[in-house]
Design a protein around this motif. Structure first.
Motif, short mmCIF file in Angstrom:
data_model
loop_
_atom_site.label_atom_id
_atom_site.label_comp_id
_atom_site.label_asym_id
_atom_site.label_seq_id
_atom_site.Cartn_x
_atom_site.Cartn_y
_atom_site.Cartn_z
N ALA A 54 8.87 41.35 16.69
CA ALA A 54 8.66 40.36 17.74
C ALA A 54 8.78 40.99 19.12
CB ALA A 54 9.69 39.24 17.59
N VAL A 55 8.45 40.19 20.11
CA VAL A 55 8.63 40.61 21.51
C VAL A 55 9.43 39.53 22.24
CG1 VAL A 55 6.51 41.96 21.63
CG2 VAL A 55 6.48 39.57 22.36
N VAL A 56 10.14 39.97 23.25
CA VAL A 56 10.75 39.09 24.23
C VAL A 56 10.27 39.61 25.57
CG1 VAL A 56 12.89 40.45 24.37
CG2 VAL A 56 12.90 38.05 25.06
N MET A 57 9.93 38.71 26.49
CA MET A 57 9.30 39.12 27.74
C MET A 57 10.19 38.82 28.94
SD MET A 57 5.74 37.52 26.61
CE MET A 57 6.55 36.59 25.32
N ILE A 58 10.40 39.84 29.76
CA ILE A 58 11.04 39.66 31.06
C ILE A 58 9.92 39.77 32.07
CG2 ILE A 58 12.69 40.55 32.72
CD1 ILE A 58 14.28 41.69 30.33
N VAL A 59 9.58 38.64 32.69
CA VAL A 59 8.40 38.56 33.54
C VAL A 59 8.79 38.06 34.92
CG1 VAL A 59 6.12 37.52 33.79
CG2 VAL A 59 6.96 38.11 31.52
N ASN A 60 8.34 38.80 35.92
CA ASN A 60 8.59 38.43 37.31
C ASN A 60 7.29 38.06 38.00
OD1 ASN A 60 10.72 40.89 36.74
ND2 ASN A 60 11.61 39.17 37.85
N ASP A 61 7.40 37.39 39.16
CA ASP A 61 6.23 37.10 39.97
C ASP A 61 5.84 38.37 40.73
OD1 ASP A 61 8.33 37.22 41.81
OD2 ASP A 61 7.77 35.37 42.83
N PRO A 62 4.64 38.41 41.33
CA PRO A 62 4.20 39.63 42.04
C PRO A 62 5.14 40.07 43.16
CG PRO A 62 2.32 38.24 41.59
CD PRO A 62 3.55 37.43 41.22
N ALA A 63 5.84 39.14 43.80
CA ALA A 63 6.79 39.50 44.87
C ALA A 63 8.11 39.98 44.31
CB ALA A 63 7.01 38.30 45.79
N VAL A 67 11.98 35.07 38.22
CA VAL A 67 11.85 35.44 36.81
C VAL A 67 11.40 34.18 36.05
CG1 VAL A 67 14.27 34.95 36.20
CG2 VAL A 67 12.97 36.62 34.87
N VAL A 68 10.60 34.39 35.01
CA VAL A 68 10.18 33.27 34.17
C VAL A 68 11.27 32.99 33.15
CG1 VAL A 68 8.56 32.46 32.41
CG2 VAL A 68 7.72 33.77 34.36
N LEU A 69 11.70 31.74 33.10
CA LEU A 69 12.59 31.29 32.03
C LEU A 69 11.94 30.11 31.34
CD1 LEU A 69 16.10 31.35 33.76
CD2 LEU A 69 15.16 32.99 32.12
N GLU A 151 7.11 23.70 18.52
CA GLU A 151 7.79 24.22 19.69
C GLU A 151 7.73 23.20 20.83
OE1 GLU A 151 7.36 28.98 19.57
OE2 GLU A 151 5.53 27.92 20.13
N GLU A 152 8.85 23.04 21.52
CA GLU A 152 8.92 22.21 22.72
C GLU A 152 9.42 23.11 23.83
OE1 GLU A 152 11.32 18.76 21.94
OE2 GLU A 152 10.19 18.27 20.13
N ILE A 153 8.48 23.61 24.65
CA ILE A 153 8.81 24.63 25.64
C ILE A 153 8.33 24.20 27.02
CG2 ILE A 153 8.43 27.03 26.36
CD1 ILE A 153 7.81 27.68 23.42
N ASP A 154 9.22 24.32 28.00
CA ASP A 154 8.87 24.15 29.41
C ASP A 154 9.27 25.44 30.11
OD1 ASP A 154 7.88 21.38 29.68
OD2 ASP A 154 9.87 20.89 28.91
N ALA A 155 8.36 25.99 30.90
CA ALA A 155 8.62 27.24 31.60
C ALA A 155 8.51 27.04 33.11
CB ALA A 155 7.63 28.32 31.16
N ALA A 156 9.24 27.87 33.86
CA ALA A 156 9.19 27.80 35.32
C ALA A 156 9.70 29.12 35.90
CB ALA A 156 10.04 26.63 35.84
N TRP A 157 9.39 29.31 37.19
CA TRP A 157 9.93 30.44 37.94
C TRP A 157 11.32 30.06 38.44
CZ3 TRP A 157 7.41 34.69 37.30
CH2 TRP A 157 6.01 34.74 37.30
N TYR A 158 12.24 31.01 38.42
CA TYR A 158 13.59 30.78 38.93
C TYR A 158 13.98 31.93 39.85
CZ TYR A 158 13.98 27.10 35.48
OH TYR A 158 13.77 25.97 34.75
#
Length: 186
Positions: A54-63, A67-69, A151-158
């Motif tokens: 599997a993968v787990v992703m640590i993703v940031n915005d361009p600036a 981080v995406v959670l 799956e019940e997933i909500d994502a956002a930038w934090y």
């Protein structure tokens, strides 16, 4: 420890349950319980030669300011927890390809840069031989709500400040909690 045998006792849709028989240093026979995503473990070699699941992703915005959670309901916990987008690698897929696909599926975002792919780490030592590769990247786009396939997933930038507050009040998956704690303190 000296391996003796492995026996599959349950064949599940996502996880199989195995009993591993071995002898400890004193020569006593012991049985170890474990689950695996590998459906074909029948030898010592297959037990110890395991590919990344599997993968787990640590993703940031361009600036690099957010981080995406994801907030995901976890049936085994009976609650919604914070974590990172993650998913299973399909046959023939690389960890980076999986991350691009899973990020889109779980968040609606587009991975615009894969900055690094870490070697698979053991996800649940003591319970399973599952390995998860951490993919670090940058994403853009718009979020979409996921409520399919169980799956019940909500994502956002934090932001770092938002993450610092969430860590104090919300439940997290362990990987996400550890990373978010360190990231929010930078």
């Amino acid at each position: 420890m000296e391996y003796e045998k492995i026996e599959k006792v349950y064949d599940g849709q996502y996880l199989d349950y195995y009993l591993v028989t071995y002898r400890d240093r004193s020569g006593h026979e012991k049985v170890y319980e474990m689950v695996s995503r590998d459906k074909e473990i029948d030898t010592r070699e297959k037990l110890y030669d395991h590919s990344t699941d599997a993968v787990v992703m640590i993703v940031n915005d361009p600036a690099d300011e957010h981080v995406v959670l994801v907030r995901e309901f976890r049936l085994e916990l009976g609650k919604t927890i914070f974590g990172f987008p993650a998913g299973l690698i399909d046959p023939g897929e690389t960890a980076a390809e999986c991350a691009v696909r899973e990020l889109k599926e779980e968040t609606g975002l587009d991975m615009v840069e894969v900055r690094d792919v870490l070697k698979g780490a053991f996800s649940a030592v003591g319970i399973s031989n599952e390995t998860t590769s951490c993919v670090i990247g940058t994403a853009t786009g718009s979020f979409s709500h996921v409520d399919e396939g169980g799956e019940e997933i909500d994502a956002a930038w934090y932001s770092k400040e938002e993450v610092r507050q969430l860590i104090k009040t919300e439940h997290f998956g362990s990987w996400a909690q550890a990373y978010c704690y360190m990231w929010s303190r930078e």
